[in-house]
Design a protein around this motif. Structure first.
Motif, PDB file in Angstrom:
ATOM      1  N   ASN A 241       1.043  -0.803  -0.031  1.00 36.92           N
ATOM      2  CA  ASN A 241      -0.265   0.131  -0.123  1.00 36.92           C
ATOM      3  C   ASN A 241       0.902   1.188  -0.256  1.00 36.92           C
ATOM      4  OD1 ASN A 241      -1.837   1.942   0.402  1.00 36.92           O
ATOM      5  ND2 ASN A 241      -3.235   1.194   2.716  1.00 36.92           N
ATOM      6  N   SER A 242       1.135   1.992  -1.159  1.00 36.71           N
ATOM      7  CA  SER A 242       1.675   2.860  -0.735  1.00 36.71           C
ATOM      8  C   SER A 242       1.492   4.498   0.029  1.00 36.71           C
ATOM      9  CB  SER A 242       1.729   4.069  -2.118  1.00 36.71           C
ATOM     10  OG  SER A 242       0.167   3.936  -2.559  1.00 36.71           O
ATOM     11  N   GLU A 243       0.365   3.975   1.430  1.00 38.48           N
ATOM     12  CA  GLU A 243       0.336   5.353   1.976  1.00 38.48           C
ATOM     13  C   GLU A 243       0.498   4.176   3.304  1.00 38.48           C
ATOM     14  OE1 GLU A 243      -4.058   6.042   2.406  1.00 38.48           O
ATOM     15  OE2 GLU A 243      -4.230   7.027   0.202  1.00 38.48           O
ATOM     16  N   VAL A 244       1.268   3.312   3.046  1.00 40.99           N
ATOM     17  CA  VAL A 244       2.097   2.979   4.657  1.00 40.99           C
ATOM     18  C   VAL A 244       3.720   2.259   3.788  1.00 40.99           C
ATOM     19  CG1 VAL A 244       1.610   0.909   5.740  1.00 40.99           C
ATOM     20  CG2 VAL A 244      -0.271   1.306   4.991  1.00 40.99           C
ATOM     21  N   ASP A 245       4.011   3.392   4.987  1.00 41.63           N
ATOM     22  CA  ASP A 245       5.639   3.238   5.183  1.00 41.63           C
ATOM     23  C   ASP A 245       5.915   1.833   6.333  1.00 41.63           C
ATOM     24  OD1 ASP A 245       8.231   4.288   5.096  1.00 41.63           O
ATOM     25  OD2 ASP A 245       7.804   5.207   7.101  1.00 41.63           O
ATOM     26  N   PRO A 246       6.596   0.924   4.952  1.00 43.29           N
ATOM     27  CA  PRO A 246       7.231  -0.029   5.507  1.00 43.29           C
ATOM     28  C   PRO A 246       8.124   0.029   6.494  1.00 43.29           C
ATOM     29  CG  PRO A 246       8.230   0.591   3.463  1.00 43.29           C
ATOM     30  CD  PRO A 246       7.414   1.807   3.487  1.00 43.29           C
ATOM     31  N   VAL A 247       9.226   0.780   6.458  1.00 47.62           N
ATOM     32  CA  VAL A 247       9.736   1.108   7.441  1.00 47.62           C
ATOM     33  C   VAL A 247       9.606   2.154   8.609  1.00 47.62           C
ATOM     34  CG1 VAL A 247      12.349   2.570   7.894  1.00 47.62           C
ATOM     35  CG2 VAL A 247      12.147   1.653   6.074  1.00 47.62           C
ATOM     36  N   GLY A 248       8.431   2.662   8.769  1.00 52.06           N
ATOM     37  CA  GLY A 248       7.726   3.813  10.117  1.00 52.06           C
ATOM     38  C   GLY A 248       7.140   2.506  10.640  1.00 52.06           C
ATOM     39  N   SER A 249       6.280   1.569   9.970  1.00 45.19           N
ATOM     40  CA  SER A 249       5.806   0.423  10.799  1.00 45.19           C
ATOM     41  C   SER A 249       6.049  -0.321  11.766  1.00 45.19           C
ATOM     42  CB  SER A 249       4.885  -0.174   9.071  1.00 45.19           C
ATOM     43  OG  SER A 249       4.116   0.573   8.992  1.00 45.19           O
ATOM     44  N   CYS A 250       7.671  -0.857  10.863  1.00 42.89           N
ATOM     45  CA  CYS A 250       8.213  -1.664  11.365  1.00 42.89           C
ATOM     46  C   CYS A 250       8.868  -1.213  12.458  1.00 42.89           C
ATOM     47  CB  CYS A 250       9.137  -2.311  10.245  1.00 42.89           C
ATOM     48  SG  CYS A 250       8.733  -3.395   9.355  1.00 42.89           S
ATOM     49  N   VAL A 251       9.424   0.355  12.686  1.00 44.44           N
ATOM     50  CA  VAL A 251       9.437   1.177  14.160  1.00 44.44           C
ATOM     51  C   VAL A 251       8.363   1.306  15.071  1.00 44.44           C
ATOM     52  CG1 VAL A 251      10.881   3.374  14.691  1.00 44.44           C
ATOM     53  CG2 VAL A 251      12.016   2.129  12.524  1.00 44.44           C
ATOM     54  N   GLY A 252       7.282   1.288  14.758  1.00 38.77           N
ATOM     55  CA  GLY A 252       6.864   1.529  15.647  1.00 38.77           C
ATOM     56  C   GLY A 252       6.571   3.383  16.873  1.00 38.77           C
ATOM     57  N   PRO A 253       5.496   3.515  17.021  1.00 37.24           N
ATOM     58  CA  PRO A 253       5.084   4.391  17.646  1.00 37.24           C
ATOM     59  C   PRO A 253       6.541   4.635  18.523  1.00 37.24           C
ATOM     60  CG  PRO A 253       3.116   3.322  17.463  1.00 37.24           C
ATOM     61  CD  PRO A 253       3.755   2.649  17.391  1.00 37.24           C
TER      62      PRO A 253
END
Length: 365
Positions: A241-253
């Motif tokens: 999904n182009s709107e989902v950042d894969p790196v940011g998702s893995c890092v998390g809040p």
């Protein structure tokens, strides 16, 4: 055999999933051996066990012949026709030879067979349960250790964690809870043997799959993992999904997701990089945390020449070449790293004004 025994077999079939017919056949085969051993006979026999009453009969099987040479295995045609007038030469005649005290032997034999079948069935159930967990993570309790393995209690079975599958400086003591990756499940004569690992790249991959909802849901995909356990790892991720950042998702809040994984791996450094079909971009990302000026791709050799700022050369290569080695494993490309000065001297490349390639990656120490 009593009706209680038949009912016990019915109960086993319901509770353990062990076919009653298979147990009957196993008991009959075992009784043949018991009969020959206890009554010192070499004759061919068949044991019949009534499926409803448990009654047992032993029959000697003899070949119908014109002239009897071995009375243990042969019977004359006239004698056979006294049993059944329809017998012909070469038929097999069965004569009941059940001993009077065979019930005691039969009971003991049946008990041994049933016990063995229960043990085999339980082993089979455990094997089937864990073979489905191969290449997955399990949690167990450390029981003991010898010169080669740590033995981990997984509830129904004890697994082996070889000492060479531990991360450097990692030690466990009796009673410690431990997470490990199942590398192999084998069905041996002694029961299921389960091999564990704390160094396998699959452990890192499964931890991310369990910790990151976007990976679990299939929105973010792990494309590649390279790991030197206990020191540093790199993981390449891609978003469907182009709107989902894969790196940011893995890092998390605030880095909470990846930090949980780092803690589980005892502080192992993790570089999360964005996967790209563009080799230049992918290689540049893989060399995180160093910055890259240029990537030159040589398709025939599957080699990439990477040029980095002079002050970034040691960071790009890493301690004892670790960063470059992991980047090569991650991408599947040979990587030759040159500083800008080296590139100018060797290839006549002119120095730039230090503009760096855009990179999409993050390093977690």
């Amino acid at each position: 055999m009593s009706m209680d025994f038949i009912e016990a077999l019915n109960e086993l079939e319901r509770e353990k999933g062990i076919s009653k017919d298979i147990i009957f056949e196993a008991i009959e085969a075992a009784l043949i051996s018991s009969y020959k051993r206890n009554f010192n006979t070499a004759q061919n026999v068949r044991v019949d066990m009534n499926r409803h009453t448990g009654a047992i009969k032993v029959f000697a099987r003899k070949l119908v012949v014109e002239e009897v040479l071995d009375p243990r295995t042969e019977i004359s045609l006239p004698a056979a026709r006294e049993i059944n007038p329809n017998f012909q030469l070469e038929d097999i005649a069965e004569i009941e030879v059940t001993p009077r005290d065979f019930g005691r032997i039969a009971a003991q034999t049946a008990k041994q067979v049933v016990t063995q079948r229960i043990r085999e069935a339980e082993r089979g159930l455990i094997y089937n349960a864990f073979v489905e967990k191969e290449e997955d993570i399990v949690t167990g309790i450390v029981q003991r250790q010898d010169l080669r393995n740590i033995f981990v209690d997984l509830g129904k079975v004890e697994a082996h964690l070889p000492l060479n599958e531990l991360m450097p400086n990692e030690k466990f003591k009796h009673g410690d809870r431990i997470k490990a990756y199942i590398t192999k499940v084998e069905n041996t004569t002694k029961g299921p043997q389960i091999l564990l690992s704390r160094t396998h790249p699959g452990l890192l991959k499964r931890l991310f799959e369990l910790e990151v909802p976007e990976i679990f849901d299939g929105v973010v995909e792990i494309r590649s993992v390279a790991r030197e356990a206990g020191f540093r790892s790199k993981i390449a991720v891609y978003s469907r999904n182009s709107e989902v950042d894969p790196v940011g998702s893995c890092v998390g809040p605030k880095g909470t997701r990846v930090q949980t994984i780092v803690n589980e791996l005892r502080g192992e450094k993790i570089d999360i990089v964005k996967y790209s079909d563009n080799v230049e971009e992918y290689v540049a990302n893989a060399l995180s945390p160093s910055r890259v000026l240029e990537v030159q791709v040589f398709e025939a050799e599957k080699m990439a020449r990477v040029i980095v700022p002079d002050y970034q050369l040691s960071l790009a290569i890493g301690i004892k070449g670790q960063n470059a080695r992991l980047a090569a494993k991650l991408t599947g490309w040979k990587i030759d790293i040159k500083s800008e000065t080296q590139a100018e001297e060797e290839f006549g490349r002119e120095k730039t004004d230090q503009e760096e390639m855009p990179q999409d990656s993050v390093s977690i120490d």
